[in-house]
Write a protein that holds these residues in place. Structure first.
Motif, mmCIF file in Angstrom:
data_model
loop_
_atom_site.group_PDB
_atom_site.id
_atom_site.type_symbol
_atom_site.label_atom_id
_atom_site.label_comp_id
_atom_site.label_asym_id
_atom_site.label_seq_id
_atom_site.Cartn_x
_atom_site.Cartn_y
_atom_site.Cartn_z
ATOM 1 N N UNK A 117 22.236 -6.374 -5.257
ATOM 2 C CA UNK A 117 21.105 -6.280 -4.335
ATOM 3 C C UNK A 117 19.815 -6.637 -5.069
ATOM 4 N N UNK A 118 18.812 -7.154 -4.354
ATOM 5 C CA UNK A 118 17.517 -7.404 -5.000
ATOM 6 C C UNK A 118 16.961 -6.123 -5.618
ATOM 7 N N UNK A 119 16.532 -6.207 -6.874
ATOM 8 C CA UNK A 119 15.974 -5.036 -7.545
ATOM 9 C C UNK A 119 14.665 -4.604 -6.904
ATOM 10 N N UNK A 120 13.876 -5.582 -6.491
ATOM 11 C CA UNK A 120 12.593 -5.295 -5.850
ATOM 12 C C UNK A 120 12.662 -5.774 -4.406
ATOM 13 N N UNK A 121 12.727 -4.826 -3.485
ATOM 14 C CA UNK A 121 12.673 -5.196 -2.076
ATOM 15 C C UNK A 121 11.284 -5.728 -1.735
ATOM 16 N N UNK A 122 10.280 -5.068 -2.256
ATOM 17 C CA UNK A 122 8.907 -5.544 -2.069
ATOM 18 C C UNK A 122 8.007 -4.890 -3.108
ATOM 19 N N UNK A 123 7.047 -5.646 -3.571
ATOM 20 C CA UNK A 123 6.029 -5.139 -4.488
ATOM 21 C C UNK A 123 4.711 -5.783 -4.103
ATOM 22 N N UNK A 124 3.716 -4.963 -3.911
ATOM 23 C CA UNK A 124 2.400 -5.472 -3.532
ATOM 24 C C UNK A 124 1.341 -4.811 -4.404
ATOM 25 N N UNK A 125 0.600 -5.633 -5.112
ATOM 26 C CA UNK A 125 -0.480 -5.148 -5.964
ATOM 27 C C UNK A 125 -1.779 -5.738 -5.440
ATOM 28 N N UNK A 126 -2.656 -4.870 -4.958
ATOM 29 C CA UNK A 126 -3.905 -5.330 -4.357
ATOM 30 C C UNK A 126 -5.069 -4.507 -4.896
ATOM 31 N N UNK A 127 -6.258 -4.852 -4.440
ATOM 32 C CA UNK A 127 -7.448 -4.118 -4.840
ATOM 33 C C UNK A 127 -7.890 -3.167 -3.752
ATOM 34 N N UNK A 128 -8.683 -2.191 -4.130
ATOM 35 C CA UNK A 128 -9.238 -1.239 -3.171
ATOM 36 C C UNK A 128 -10.647 -0.895 -3.621
ATOM 37 N N UNK A 161 -4.688 -4.178 -16.721
ATOM 38 C CA UNK A 161 -4.624 -5.577 -17.140
ATOM 39 C C UNK A 161 -4.816 -6.546 -15.984
ATOM 40 N N UNK A 162 -4.573 -6.070 -14.758
ATOM 41 C CA UNK A 162 -4.666 -6.943 -13.590
ATOM 42 C C UNK A 162 -6.050 -6.898 -12.955
ATOM 43 N N UNK A 163 -7.072 -6.634 -13.726
ATOM 44 C CA UNK A 163 -8.428 -6.662 -13.200
ATOM 45 C C UNK A 163 -8.685 -5.542 -12.219
ATOM 46 N N UNK A 164 -9.091 -5.900 -10.993
ATOM 47 C CA UNK A 164 -9.444 -4.905 -9.990
ATOM 48 C C UNK A 164 -8.273 -4.521 -9.091
ATOM 49 N N UNK A 165 -7.077 -4.962 -9.416
ATOM 50 C CA UNK A 165 -5.916 -4.645 -8.589
ATOM 51 C C UNK A 165 -5.433 -3.246 -8.950
ATOM 52 N N UNK A 169 -7.434 -13.226 -9.044
ATOM 53 C CA UNK A 169 -6.331 -12.760 -8.203
ATOM 54 C C UNK A 169 -6.724 -11.522 -7.394
ATOM 55 N N UNK A 170 -6.404 -11.567 -6.087
ATOM 56 C CA UNK A 170 -6.669 -10.440 -5.195
ATOM 57 C C UNK A 170 -5.385 -9.826 -4.642
ATOM 58 N N UNK A 171 -4.305 -10.608 -4.624
ATOM 59 C CA UNK A 171 -3.029 -10.115 -4.100
ATOM 60 C C UNK A 171 -1.883 -10.675 -4.930
ATOM 61 N N UNK A 172 -0.991 -9.780 -5.349
ATOM 62 C CA UNK A 172 0.212 -10.174 -6.079
ATOM 63 C C UNK A 172 1.393 -9.530 -5.366
ATOM 64 N N UNK A 173 2.341 -10.350 -4.890
ATOM 65 C CA UNK A 173 3.464 -9.828 -4.117
ATOM 66 C C UNK A 173 4.792 -10.366 -4.644
ATOM 67 N N UNK A 174 5.787 -9.499 -4.605
ATOM 68 C CA UNK A 174 7.166 -9.892 -4.907
ATOM 69 C C UNK A 174 8.036 -9.346 -3.785
ATOM 70 N N UNK A 175 8.825 -10.199 -3.162
ATOM 71 C CA UNK A 175 9.686 -9.780 -2.054
ATOM 72 C C UNK A 175 11.128 -10.203 -2.319
#
Length: 389
Positions: free
Chosen positions: A178-189, A205-209, A150-156
């Motif tokens: 209202x949606x609890x999470x408007x947006x969530x983005x977990x990525x690597x750098x 736990x999410x590796x390189x994210x 996984x390289x990108x994990x998103x919740x919108x």
């Protein structure tokens, strides 16, 4: 004179290469499938590389997969749209190599999502949830640790609650539905490798994210607090945007802000929030004068020795009716005292960005120079302004 070549006269590899140019154009590929048996044979696998399954085409998809189960192995991008309450996925959904999985408008957990995740566990690189209800949010947020590629994990625009809980929301609490999470983005750098030499640290736990950007609203931050406890040790960049209802929950309803004590590798922290104008509107009387007091609590909650933190940023969204006095909702002097402590030896910049406040620039600059004088003297303070977005 030679007769013109037909598609059937071309080498198979060349014909497939030509059809590959149509990848993503489902209408054109569907037309190719109807042209001839030969075209159908080569175009259908390409058509299945990117598919969307919804209640309207679900039956057709299942029937096709039962007849030609090998087509599943061609899927690379799968969108599951509104499949809550639908029949179970067919047994022919064999191990696949899905790289992108998008889930839209569904209640989780869901057998279709679980089937896709289990059959493509090692190949999924992008996982997106949009407009979803999560009855077991902790399990959903922990999914990245099960997906090694996984390289990108998103919740919108999603809820960390079941659909039933949202529908039964108390009507007297604004924003509860209202949606609890408007947006969530977990990525690597990869630009900043994580330092595992610090005692007490452990891999994310999410590796390189390691870059988390999240926009929170509503009144269900307990799940996110736990998530930060689990994921915090591996994060080196955290960007949190608190919506109006999240602020309401923490200032009026007594919700506890997230804890950052596990973010021992943090290098950059950005916090965004909304400023309320000081007007006599009745609904604003619910807020305390210092309704942004949770922000110093966030900063105080950073690890005792946050040796790698280099940048802290604040973005204040100001109303068009706003004034510099609106900034008093946050105790900026307390913020300055916290960040000037020796526990942040690597701190190089504290930025304050004001979004809005048209025509008040010079007053706001003077305000911050006074309130954050302890940081300004150390040449850490940077002020920026931007227009309303």
């Amino acid at each position: 004179m030679h007769a013109p070549l037909s598609f059937s006269d071309l080498p198979v590899e060349l014909g497939v290469e030509i059809l590959e140019f149509l990848r993503g154009d489902s209408q054109a590929l569907h037309s190719c499938c109807l042209t001839s048996k030969l075209w159908f044979q080569h175009a259908q696998p390409i058509l299945y590389k990117s598919i969307r399954i919804n209640p309207q085409n679900l039956t057709m998809f299942c029937n096709t997969i039962r007849k030609r189960p090998e087509l599943v192995s061609h899927i690379r991008k799968l969108t599951l749209d509104g499949l809550s309450g639908t029949p179970l996925p067919p047994r022919e959904l064999l191990p696949t190599r899905i790289e992108v999985l998008r889930v839209v408008g569904m209640e989780l957990p869901n057998p279709w999502v679980l089937a896709a995740l289990s059959t493509s566990r090692s190949s999924i690189q992008e996982l997106v949830f949009r407009d979803c209800y999560m009855a077991d949010p902790k399990r959903c947020l922990a999914l990245p640790e099960l997906l090694p590629s996984l390289k990108t994990f998103e919740i919108d625009q999603s809820w960390l609650r079941s659909k039933e809980e949202v529908n039964n929301a108390p009507p007297h609490i604004p924003g509860f539905s209202m949606p609890d999470v408007q947006s969530l983005s977990l990525t690597g750098d990869s630009a900043v490798p994580l330092d595992r030499s610090e005692p007490g640290t452990r891999p994310l736990p999410c590796g390189n994210l390691s870059v988390l950007k999240v926009s929170l609203d509503g009144d269900n931050m307990s799940v996110f607090r736990q998530y930060l406890q689990d994921a915090g040790p591996g994060l080196h960049k955290l960007d949190i945007d608190f919506g109006s209802y999240a602020t309401f929950a923490m200032s009026v309803l007594g919700s506890t802000p997230p804890k950052l004590d596990k973010c021992v590798n943090l290098r950059s922290l950005d916090i965004e929030f909304r400023l309320l104008p000081k007007t006599p509107f009745a609904h604003l009387s619910l807020y305390t004068r210092t309704y942004l007091s949770y922000i110093p609590m966030l900063l105080e909650g950073l690890p005792g020795q946050c040796k790698q933190l280099q940048q802290v940023g604040f973005t204040a969204r100001m109303s068009r009716l706003g004034s510099p006095a609106d900034l008093d909702a946050l105790d900026w002097e307390h913020v300055g005292q916290i960040l000037s402590k020796g526990r942040f030896p690597s701190l190089r910049q504290v930025s304050a960005c004001i979004a809005g406040g048209d025509g008040l620039r010079w007053k706001i600059e003077r305000y911050f120079k006074e309130k954050l004088n302890v940081l300004d003297q150390r040449k850490l303070l940077e002020l920026t302004f931007r227009e309303h977005s």
